[in-house]
Write an enzyme that holds these catalytic residues in place. Structure first.
Site, PDB file in Angstrom:
ATOM      1  N   GLU A  96      11.599  -7.497   1.217  1.00  0.00           N
ATOM      2  CA  GLU A  96      11.803  -7.124  -0.168  1.00  0.00           C
ATOM      3  C   GLU A  96      10.948  -5.926  -0.548  1.00  0.00           C
ATOM      4  OE1 GLU A  96      13.167 -11.248  -2.179  1.00  0.00           O
ATOM      5  OE2 GLU A  96      11.040 -10.891  -2.074  1.00  0.00           O
ATOM      6  N   CYS A 123      -0.616 -17.585  -0.926  1.00  0.00           N
ATOM      7  CA  CYS A 123       0.409 -16.544  -0.839  1.00  0.00           C
ATOM      8  C   CYS A 123       1.705 -17.124  -0.291  1.00  0.00           C
ATOM      9  CB  CYS A 123      -0.083 -15.418   0.075  1.00  0.00           C
ATOM     10  SG  CYS A 123       1.111 -14.073   0.195  1.00  0.00           S
ATOM     11  N   CYS A 344       3.490 -10.476  -7.345  1.00  0.00           N
ATOM     12  CA  CYS A 344       2.629 -10.594  -6.161  1.00  0.00           C
ATOM     13  C   CYS A 344       2.742 -11.974  -5.545  1.00  0.00           C
ATOM     14  CB  CYS A 344       1.155 -10.450  -6.525  1.00  0.00           C
ATOM     15  SG  CYS A 344       0.726  -8.911  -7.217  1.00  0.00           S
TER      16      CYS A 344
HETATM   17  N1  SAH Z   1      -2.015  -8.478   3.410  1.00  0.00           N
HETATM   18  C1  SAH Z   1      -2.401  -7.529   2.405  1.00  0.00           C
HETATM   19  C2  SAH Z   1      -1.269  -7.058   1.525  1.00  0.00           C
HETATM   20  C3  SAH Z   1      -0.311  -8.079   0.941  1.00  0.00           C
HETATM   21  S1  SAH Z   1      -0.805  -9.077  -0.405  1.00  0.00           S
HETATM   22  C4  SAH Z   1      -3.543  -8.071   1.587  1.00  0.00           C
HETATM   23  O1  SAH Z   1      -3.918  -9.235   1.797  1.00  0.00           O
HETATM   24  O2  SAH Z   1      -4.111  -7.343   0.791  1.00  0.00           O
HETATM   25  C5  SAH Z   1      -0.922  -8.090  -1.818  1.00  0.00           C
HETATM   26  C6  SAH Z   1      -1.772  -8.729  -2.916  1.00  0.00           C
HETATM   27  O3  SAH Z   1      -1.108  -9.826  -3.582  1.00  0.00           O
HETATM   28  C7  SAH Z   1      -3.043  -9.295  -2.354  1.00  0.00           C
HETATM   29  O4  SAH Z   1      -4.173  -9.036  -3.108  1.00  0.00           O
HETATM   30  C8  SAH Z   1      -2.718 -10.761  -2.352  1.00  0.00           C
HETATM   31  O5  SAH Z   1      -3.843 -11.505  -2.209  1.00  0.00           O
HETATM   32  C9  SAH Z   1      -1.980 -10.926  -3.665  1.00  0.00           C
HETATM   33  N2  SAH Z   1      -1.270 -12.215  -3.767  1.00  0.00           N
HETATM   34  C10 SAH Z   1      -0.765 -12.933  -2.763  1.00  0.00           C
HETATM   35  N3  SAH Z   1      -0.211 -14.066  -3.220  1.00  0.00           N
HETATM   36  C11 SAH Z   1      -0.360 -14.087  -4.544  1.00  0.00           C
HETATM   37  C12 SAH Z   1       0.036 -14.982  -5.589  1.00  0.00           C
HETATM   38  N4  SAH Z   1       0.704 -16.102  -5.326  1.00  0.00           N
HETATM   39  N5  SAH Z   1      -0.280 -14.662  -6.855  1.00  0.00           N
HETATM   40  C13 SAH Z   1      -0.909 -13.509  -7.113  1.00  0.00           C
HETATM   41  N6  SAH Z   1      -1.301 -12.622  -6.184  1.00  0.00           N
HETATM   42  C14 SAH Z   1      -1.041 -12.896  -4.911  1.00  0.00           C
END
Ligand code: SAH
Length: 369
Positions: A96, A123, A344
């Site tokens: 996506e 996540c 996110c």
């Molecule tokens: N692997 C990388 C990039 C992907 S995640 C990283 O960890 O930075 C991108 C952002 O979204 C990260 O800060 C992650 O922690 C956040 N994120 C992941 N799941 C989330 C959720 N359920 N709610 C809010 N933010 C989330």
């Protein structure tokens, strides 16, 4: 294998690789620049339109090569203007891509892997497991397609000014392809994005972060999410391999190298009753004392079967105020695209999981020196 799959996909080539490609065919390297401009600046994938290439070269290219981006299988718009596209890859996996318009910029959130191997507990991508790294064509293809579609938007053209690697996957675990893609994004003959407007977000793969520091000049975001190792080990299991002090040391090396780069964005997802107390906020201030940072507080976006809840607005405000009160630049991210699951950690795609996650972590641990 179908016929098209045997052709060389020129979307997979950085400018340098394309120069080599032409040299090997007895063509002048400047052809590479002409082609990069057609493909990335003009968004053209039909060799017949490339009027400054000789007819013979066009015919030759048509025989052996193609310019092929992933296929858009779903195009969704959110009430707040956010767009989400589902892209299907040749092997049936889906990823996506999300576009977030704001008054002064347009940000494209892109993926670097099919799924993710890191298993961060909050996540939703982690839930789907991991399949493979994306190719350069599949990563730059997200920008290539999104820009084309946004140029044709019936509501008027939308410009992509910023790109963030915050979709599916850990960009620093797909290092080479991510670096080649970044070069294309920054190249004036391709997308000409400003280096301050391309952000790699990482959960903290320290050796790859050091390599990145030496290789490209872009903006960095770090998924911190906890102010101490005990808690971060639970939320971001990669922390067991690269704990907070090692990660922050690498962040400081990044900042030293980039004279113009003043701060690193620290992402902190607020989880009710887990990492959102006053004590955590004060601990975070102490931990970041020696690393110039900008804290981005992210309200947790829930997904089915998660054990976490988003902190209350009151708690988020209080956490924000404690950090800001100590002089830390703090932003609370507005959740966008919620109605189309584009926020996110909600990105789902369709991943044929191959991770055998347990094995993967045994491998990570055994890499310890
Ligand atoms: N692997 C990388 C990039 C992907 S995640 C990283 O960890 O930075 C991108 C952002 O979204 C990260 O800060 C992650 O922690 C956040 N994120 C992941 N799941 C989330 C959720 N359920 N709610 C809010 N933010 C989330």
């Amino acid at each position: 294998m179908t016929h098209t799959q045997t052709k060389i996909n020129l979307l997979d080539f950085s400018t340098e690789k394309l120069k080599t490609f032409f040299r090997e065919r007895g063509e002048k390297p400047f052809r590479a620049v002409q082609l990069i401009k057609w493909i990335h600046q003009q968004g053209v994938n039909d060799f017949d339109q490339m009027s400054n290439l000789s007819k013979n070269l066009r015919l030759e290219l048509k025989k052996i090569a193609e310019i092929r981006a992933p296929e858009v299988v779903l195009d969704q718009h959110s009430a707040d203007g956010t767009h989400k596209w589902l892209l299907r890859l040749d092997d049936g996996n889906c990823i996506e891509v999300v576009f977030i318009p704001e008054s002064n910029r347009g940000t494209l959130c892109i993926s670097s892997q099919v799924g993710c191997a890191l298993d961060c507990t909050f996540c939703s991508t982690a839930r789907q497991g991991f399949n493979r790294n994306l190719t350069v064509a599949e990563i730059i293809g997200q920008l290539w397609i999104a820009r084309k579609l946004l140029q044709q938007d019936p509501m008027g053209e939308r410009v992509i000014s910023n790109v963030v690697f915050m979709g599916m996957g850990e960009p620093l675990l797909n290092y080479n392809n991510v670096i080649d893609t970044i070069h294309l994004m920054l190249d004036d003959n391709a997308y000409g994005l400003s280096k301050r407007r391309v952000t790699v977000s990482t959960s903290g793969v320290v050796p790859a972060l050091d390599k990145l520091t030496e290789t490209v000049d872009i903006a960095l975001a770090v998924s911190l999410h906890a102010p101490n190792d005990e808690l971060r080990n639970q939320l971001v299991p990669l922390n067991k391999k690269y704990p907070i002090n090692q990660l922050l040391d690498a962040c400081n090396r990044f900042l030293e190298q980039k004279a113009a780069r003043e701060r690193i964005t620290m992402e902190y997802v607020l989880l009710d009753g887990v990492n959102d107390s006053d004590k955590h906020a004060y601990e975070l201030i102490r931990v970041l004392k020696n690393t110039p940072s900008k804290v981005n507080l992210i309200p947790f976006n829930p997904f089915p079967k998660t054990r976490y809840k988003c902190s209350s607005q009151q708690r988020i405000n209080r956490f924000h105020d404690i950090l800001a009160g100590a002089g830390l630049i703090t932003m609370t991210r507005k959740t966008r695209g919620n109605d189309i699951d584009a926020a996110c950690g909600q990105l789902a795609g369709k991943v044929n999981d191959k991770s055998r996650r347990d094995m993967h972590f045994i491998r990570l641990e055994s890499n310890d020196a």
